[in-house]
Design an enzyme around this catalytic site. Sequence first.
Site, PDB file in Angstrom:
ATOM      1  CG  HIS A 114      -0.395   0.006   2.538  1.00 17.96           C
ATOM      2  ND1 HIS A 114      -0.061   1.170   3.206  1.00 17.96           N
ATOM      3  CD2 HIS A 114      -0.092  -0.996   3.393  1.00 17.96           C
ATOM      4  CE1 HIS A 114       0.405   0.877   4.401  1.00 17.96           C
ATOM      5  NE2 HIS A 114       0.416  -0.435   4.544  1.00 17.96           N
TER       6      HIS A 114
ATOM      7  CG  ASP B 151      -2.488   4.310   2.932  1.00 20.75           C
ATOM      8  OD1 ASP B 151      -2.138   3.202   2.491  1.00 20.75           O
ATOM      9  OD2 ASP B 151      -3.340   4.432   3.849  1.00 20.75           O
TER      10      ASP B 151
ATOM     11  CG  ASP C 297       2.763   0.099   7.813  1.00 21.15           C
ATOM     12  OD1 ASP C 297       2.391  -0.520   6.809  1.00 21.15           O
ATOM     13  OD2 ASP C 297       2.024   0.304   8.805  1.00 21.15           O
TER      14      ASP C 297
ATOM     15  CD  GLU D 278      -3.037  -1.583   5.293  1.00 25.68           C
ATOM     16  OE1 GLU D 278      -3.050  -2.663   5.912  1.00 25.68           O
ATOM     17  OE2 GLU D 278      -2.543  -0.530   5.768  1.00 25.68           O
TER      18      GLU D 278
ATOM     19  CG  ASP E 216       1.389  -4.019   5.022  1.00 27.82           C
ATOM     20  OD1 ASP E 216       2.251  -3.214   5.439  1.00 27.82           O
ATOM     21  OD2 ASP E 216       0.165  -3.835   5.185  1.00 27.82           O
TER      22      ASP E 216
ATOM     23  CG  HIS F 267       0.760   2.972  12.494  1.00 22.75           C
ATOM     24  ND1 HIS F 267      -0.579   2.639  12.613  1.00 22.75           N
ATOM     25  CD2 HIS F 267       1.151   2.525  11.269  1.00 22.75           C
ATOM     26  CE1 HIS F 267      -0.974   2.015  11.514  1.00 22.75           C
ATOM     27  NE2 HIS F 267       0.064   1.936  10.683  1.00 22.75           N
TER      28      HIS F 267
END
Length: 417
Positions: A88, A90, A151, A185, A208, A389
């Site tokens: 992904h 984003d 990520d 995602e 991922d 994150h």
Amino acid sequence: MTETISELKNELLSRFLQYVQTYSESSVSCADSLVMPSTPQQRDMAAILLRELKSLGLENAQTTEFCYTYGLLPSNCQSKKSLCLLAHIDTSEEVSGKNVKPVIHECYSGGIIRLAGGAALDPEKDKFLAAAAQNRETVITSDGTTLLGADDKAGIAEIMTCLAYFKEHPEAKHCQIEVIFSPDEETGHGMDKVPRALLQSECAYTVDGGHIGELETECFNAFRSDVTFAGTACHTGTARGVMVNAISMASQFVSGLPFAERPETTDGRQGFYAPVSIEGSIEEAKVSLLLRDFDFDGISRRKSAVDLLARSAAESAGGTVSVVHTQQYLNMKQKMDQHPETVERLVKAYRASGIEPVFTPIRGGTDGSRLTEMGIPCPNIFTGGHNFHSRTEWVSLNQMEKALEVLVRLCSQEPSE
């Protein structure tokens, strides 16, 4: 093959650094409002990837109306096998992904890595970082003012470099390879508009995951619960017997959620309730929370508990409440178990790369979770990324190389087969 792949290390690194410095943060609120892609910057990332796919000679390379970037590399042997690789584009909005400044720590040997704003990586508190230090791996972080974006830009770099390997080595036999780079995602909407009509593959693999060796075929069942309390507003000076405070109801509801069943107090196969937002006024207050459980009976129990706690909080204050539960994705294990050959093929690629697979359940979900629900089994491959994150996110370049090798071996096809 391993020596040949190691020659692509600089190319892999160069791609990764370019990708993480390309802003592509998504927005949950816009995605929930059915805007796709949820942010315009994701189109900038897609444009870069489309140019690369075309330069690598992929057929039917395109970016769809909803920002899915697709391409196909035909088989160069007799194999009729076809697979799809996904990552992904984003990054999470939980920590800013704008103006990422990657920092390379070559041959990391240990010690605290101090970042801006007081953020730090400590191998005494991170067993994976300690292992990277022991192996003198090259570690990449942000400068601490943003997340890194491994990520899932590590996954994108690994897929792209795999395609480059086959372009630069036409003698290397491979099956037909499709690729999809998806938007949104991180918002939970990554497969909402996936171009199924383009897909020819009967199996797929997301790139991922996290630590080297992880191979994921199981994930949470996931629901989002939106709880809205309705109260009665009036002047605070004359509120007795009249005011019904929706904020108080929302606060009581959140306080009633089991503390031992929250993300910050659970791990492994334990599920949780995760309040993610609370807002409102005396007249109306809204709480959104995520429900996660590996067992479907468990997720049903959690939904019932939310209903009961919400009604109790509302009734105790004389207000009313409405609860809406929305399915986000389901545990892919049941459907994955129906396609053992998809996993066996990946296990073979791991072991051929000198890696023993470690089957760990995903405490979250991937685009592969949704794709598996749609009928295309899709296990998840490690990327070498860690601490997603967060400002302390990091990736091991050495582990990225091994992920690249796994991809090449996964797609390779010997003429005798």
